[in-house]
Design a protein around this motif. Sequence first.
Motif, PDB file in Angstrom:
ATOM      1  N   LEU A  17       1.040  -0.962  -0.171  1.00  0.00           N
ATOM      2  CA  LEU A  17      -0.187   0.153  -0.492  1.00  0.00           C
ATOM      3  C   LEU A  17       0.969   1.106   0.056  1.00  0.00           C
ATOM      4  O   LEU A  17       0.454   2.187  -0.613  1.00  0.00           O
ATOM      5  N   GLU A  18       1.981   1.392   0.958  1.00  0.00           N
ATOM      6  CA  GLU A  18       2.944   2.407   0.861  1.00  0.00           C
ATOM      7  C   GLU A  18       3.219   2.619  -0.713  1.00  0.00           C
ATOM      8  O   GLU A  18       4.133   3.828  -0.982  1.00  0.00           O
ATOM      9  N   ALA A  19       3.663   1.186  -1.224  1.00  0.00           N
ATOM     10  CA  ALA A  19       4.492   1.268  -2.362  1.00  0.00           C
ATOM     11  C   ALA A  19       3.959   2.414  -3.765  1.00  0.00           C
ATOM     12  O   ALA A  19       3.939   3.362  -4.238  1.00  0.00           O
ATOM     13  N   ALA A  20       2.112   1.651  -3.917  1.00  0.00           N
ATOM     14  CA  ALA A  20       1.030   2.410  -4.296  1.00  0.00           C
ATOM     15  C   ALA A  20       1.497   4.118  -4.159  1.00  0.00           C
ATOM     16  O   ALA A  20       0.964   4.731  -4.967  1.00  0.00           O
ATOM     17  N   ARG A  21       1.040   4.456  -2.898  1.00  0.00           N
ATOM     18  CA  ARG A  21       0.976   5.625  -2.783  1.00  0.00           C
ATOM     19  C   ARG A  21       2.232   6.490  -3.170  1.00  0.00           C
ATOM     20  O   ARG A  21       1.820   7.736  -3.366  1.00  0.00           O
ATOM     21  N   ASP A  22       3.418   5.805  -3.266  1.00  0.00           N
ATOM     22  CA  ASP A  22       4.531   6.715  -2.888  1.00  0.00           C
ATOM     23  C   ASP A  22       4.809   6.520  -4.303  1.00  0.00           C
ATOM     24  O   ASP A  22       5.544   7.274  -5.837  1.00  0.00           O
ATOM     25  N   ALA A  23       3.731   5.221  -5.352  1.00  0.00           N
ATOM     26  CA  ALA A  23       4.342   5.930  -7.444  1.00  0.00           C
ATOM     27  C   ALA A  23       2.857   6.187  -7.505  1.00  0.00           C
ATOM     28  O   ALA A  23       2.972   6.409  -8.959  1.00  0.00           O
ATOM     29  N   ALA A  63      -6.294   6.270   9.812  1.00  0.00           N
ATOM     30  CA  ALA A  63      -4.694   6.075  10.110  1.00  0.00           C
ATOM     31  C   ALA A  63      -3.990   6.163   8.440  1.00  0.00           C
ATOM     32  O   ALA A  63      -2.622   7.178   8.529  1.00  0.00           O
ATOM     33  N   LEU A  64      -5.015   6.376   7.584  1.00  0.00           N
ATOM     34  CA  LEU A  64      -3.938   5.957   6.147  1.00  0.00           C
ATOM     35  C   LEU A  64      -4.160   7.496   5.407  1.00  0.00           C
ATOM     36  O   LEU A  64      -2.554   7.707   4.762  1.00  0.00           O
ATOM     37  N   LEU A  65      -5.092   8.028   6.260  1.00  0.00           N
ATOM     38  CA  LEU A  65      -4.925   9.728   5.606  1.00  0.00           C
ATOM     39  C   LEU A  65      -3.971  10.193   6.282  1.00  0.00           C
ATOM     40  O   LEU A  65      -2.927  11.202   5.826  1.00  0.00           O
ATOM     41  N   ALA A  66      -3.615   9.825   7.674  1.00  0.00           N
ATOM     42  CA  ALA A  66      -2.245  10.755   8.486  1.00  0.00           C
ATOM     43  C   ALA A  66      -1.090  10.000   7.793  1.00  0.00           C
ATOM     44  O   ALA A  66      -0.268  10.769   8.084  1.00  0.00           O
ATOM     45  N   ARG A  67      -0.997   9.033   6.944  1.00  0.00           N
ATOM     46  CA  ARG A  67       0.310   8.819   6.350  1.00  0.00           C
ATOM     47  C   ARG A  67       0.804   8.977   5.219  1.00  0.00           C
ATOM     48  O   ARG A  67       1.105   8.531   4.083  1.00  0.00           O
TER      49      ARG A  67
END
Length: 289
Positions: free
Chosen positions: A112-118, A138-142
């Motif tokens: 999920l973090e990789a998708a966010r960064d890409a 929690a995901l919005l905060a990250r």
Amino acid sequence: MENPAPVPLGDRLQALALRGLIGGLLRLPYRLRVPLCGWVVSRLIAPVAGWRRRIRANLALIRPAMPPAEVQAITRAVPDNFGRTIIETWSGAEFAARAAAQPLTGPGLAALEAARDAGRPAIVVTAHFGNYEAVRVALLARGCRLGGLYRPLDNRALNPAYEAALLRLGQPIFPRGKAGLTAMVRHLRSGGMIEMLIDQHMAHGTPMPFLGQPAKTALTAAEMALRHDAILVPAYGIRRADGLSFDVVVEDPIPPGTPEAMTQALNDSLGRLVDRHPGQWLWIHRRWK
């Protein structure tokens, strides 16, 4: 343009009573208001609303051999969790600060973090379990651009306050319906993420096993993931024993396949969680019709 139909008096009175209850609870310290709302919903509202009877009927269908003492405990725990979720949602910044501080764990977090960064779209699938808004906050905060899909309340007198409560926890949000779907698809195409709940009965859904019984289930999340090359990730806000905090767990992404196979994997994911924490899932739903 036709004027909307007037809101029935019963809905207006119900909305007035609920706003009064919520407003009174919000005057209390957070650590008192959350368990108190759980107690009120479990001990006072649930018996009158017929929720205990519905919970017992669902448990009899799914777990017919469950000991009576366990049935009784779940019958009280489910509306208690629901009541806590209601007042947490209406607590705005206080709940958001707590949910944002919860640790994010699970084998799917890296994807999920990789998708966010890409800037790759993602569909986060959760359920009426624990507090699903803890996942979104929690995901919005990250740094995840996570929009929430929600079903407007049937009570039109209460729905504006409900939408305002959701917006205080984070934006964007998308109502079910044509306009909401259009905005949600635009958000996905821009590399955003959306949160969806798929654990309610859908009249036009596909019958699929859930907790051992066929339940009509929407294939929408899987179909959208395939259509928009989005990762499909189950995630849950699991309430801890203190009743006030959560473990936000992100499971492994669902591998691409047919919409039916992907949706069944989502049902199975939730089913395993319900088996472990039966008092945190909303057995009040008429899931098996």
